[in-house]
Design a protein around this motif. Sequence first.
Motif, PDB file in Angstrom:
ATOM      1  N   TYR A  24     -23.407  54.478  11.506  1.00  0.00           N
ATOM      2  CA  TYR A  24     -22.545  55.258  12.374  1.00  0.00           C
ATOM      3  C   TYR A  24     -22.939  56.728  12.509  1.00  0.00           C
ATOM      4  O   TYR A  24     -22.370  57.446  13.309  1.00  0.00           O
ATOM      5  CB  TYR A  24     -21.092  55.144  11.915  1.00  0.00           C
ATOM      6  CG  TYR A  24     -20.551  53.753  12.183  1.00  0.00           C
ATOM      7  CD1 TYR A  24     -20.316  53.303  13.475  1.00  0.00           C
ATOM      8  CD2 TYR A  24     -20.300  52.870  11.130  1.00  0.00           C
ATOM      9  CE1 TYR A  24     -19.843  52.033  13.730  1.00  0.00           C
ATOM     10  CE2 TYR A  24     -19.830  51.599  11.377  1.00  0.00           C
ATOM     11  CZ  TYR A  24     -19.609  51.187  12.674  1.00  0.00           C
ATOM     12  OH  TYR A  24     -19.139  49.922  12.921  1.00  0.00           O
ATOM     13  N   THR A  25     -23.944  57.174  11.774  1.00  0.00           N
ATOM     14  CA  THR A  25     -24.413  58.551  11.943  1.00  0.00           C
ATOM     15  C   THR A  25     -25.674  58.650  12.783  1.00  0.00           C
ATOM     16  O   THR A  25     -26.094  59.723  13.126  1.00  0.00           O
ATOM     17  CB  THR A  25     -24.656  59.232  10.573  1.00  0.00           C
ATOM     18  OG1 THR A  25     -25.587  58.460   9.828  1.00  0.00           O
ATOM     19  CG2 THR A  25     -23.357  59.389   9.807  1.00  0.00           C
ATOM     20  N   LYS A  26     -26.249  57.490  13.120  1.00  0.00           N
ATOM     21  CA  LYS A  26     -27.429  57.497  14.008  1.00  0.00           C
ATOM     22  C   LYS A  26     -26.976  57.689  15.432  1.00  0.00           C
ATOM     23  O   LYS A  26     -25.964  57.168  15.872  1.00  0.00           O
ATOM     24  CB  LYS A  26     -28.200  56.172  13.888  1.00  0.00           C
ATOM     25  CG  LYS A  26     -28.921  56.014  12.579  1.00  0.00           C
ATOM     26  CD  LYS A  26     -29.708  54.736  12.554  1.00  0.00           C
ATOM     27  CE  LYS A  26     -30.433  54.586  11.237  1.00  0.00           C
ATOM     28  NZ  LYS A  26     -31.157  53.329  11.161  1.00  0.00           N
ATOM     29  N   GLU A  27     -27.751  58.444  16.175  1.00  0.00           N
ATOM     30  CA  GLU A  27     -27.387  58.671  17.589  1.00  0.00           C
ATOM     31  C   GLU A  27     -28.299  57.900  18.496  1.00  0.00           C
ATOM     32  O   GLU A  27     -29.389  57.626  18.270  1.00  0.00           O
ATOM     33  CB  GLU A  27     -27.474  60.169  17.896  1.00  0.00           C
ATOM     34  CG  GLU A  27     -26.402  60.913  17.142  1.00  0.00           C
ATOM     35  CD  GLU A  27     -26.373  62.381  17.526  1.00  0.00           C
ATOM     36  OE1 GLU A  27     -26.493  62.688  18.709  1.00  0.00           O
ATOM     37  OE2 GLU A  27     -26.241  63.207  16.609  1.00  0.00           O
ATOM     38  N   PHE A  50     -22.524  54.269   6.689  1.00  0.00           N
ATOM     39  CA  PHE A  50     -22.786  55.670   6.976  1.00  0.00           C
ATOM     40  C   PHE A  50     -24.046  55.813   7.836  1.00  0.00           C
ATOM     41  O   PHE A  50     -24.047  56.523   8.852  1.00  0.00           O
ATOM     42  CB  PHE A  50     -22.932  56.467   5.674  1.00  0.00           C
ATOM     43  CG  PHE A  50     -23.170  57.932   5.892  1.00  0.00           C
ATOM     44  CD1 PHE A  50     -22.121  58.772   6.253  1.00  0.00           C
ATOM     45  CD2 PHE A  50     -24.435  58.482   5.763  1.00  0.00           C
ATOM     46  CE1 PHE A  50     -22.335  60.115   6.469  1.00  0.00           C
ATOM     47  CE2 PHE A  50     -24.663  59.823   5.970  1.00  0.00           C
ATOM     48  CZ  PHE A  50     -23.609  60.647   6.325  1.00  0.00           C
ATOM     49  N   LYS A  51     -25.101  55.114   7.451  1.00  0.00           N
ATOM     50  CA  LYS A  51     -26.354  55.155   8.212  1.00  0.00           C
ATOM     51  C   LYS A  51     -26.158  54.632   9.630  1.00  0.00           C
ATOM     52  O   LYS A  51     -26.641  55.197  10.593  1.00  0.00           O
ATOM     53  CB  LYS A  51     -27.447  54.344   7.514  1.00  0.00           C
ATOM     54  CG  LYS A  51     -28.004  55.047   6.296  1.00  0.00           C
ATOM     55  CD  LYS A  51     -29.081  54.197   5.653  1.00  0.00           C
ATOM     56  CE  LYS A  51     -29.600  54.836   4.390  1.00  0.00           C
ATOM     57  NZ  LYS A  51     -30.604  54.015   3.714  1.00  0.00           N
TER      58      LYS A  51
END
Length: 78
Positions: free
Chosen positions: A75-78, A72-73
């Motif tokens: 793939y949610t970082k941009e 989650f961490k």
Amino acid sequence: MDELNISVEEVCKTIHKSRDFVINAVQQGMMPGSVVVSKTGIRSVHIPRKAFEAYMNEWNTSPTDKVIQALFKKYTKE
């Protein structure tokens, strides 16, 4: 019913596995407890309730939750 021990049948229902699976897991050290094999080959199983509950609490929370959080961490970082 023994408050200090959990029966093989109760463990089977809890983890949805067969009697042989549970006994083999205890015998191989994958689950808490001990197995005594008689001279005739009959296996007698002792599974402490508190040790089984601790095993299940640890087993249910790791590593799956950690893996999901890491993904989650990532793939949610941009």
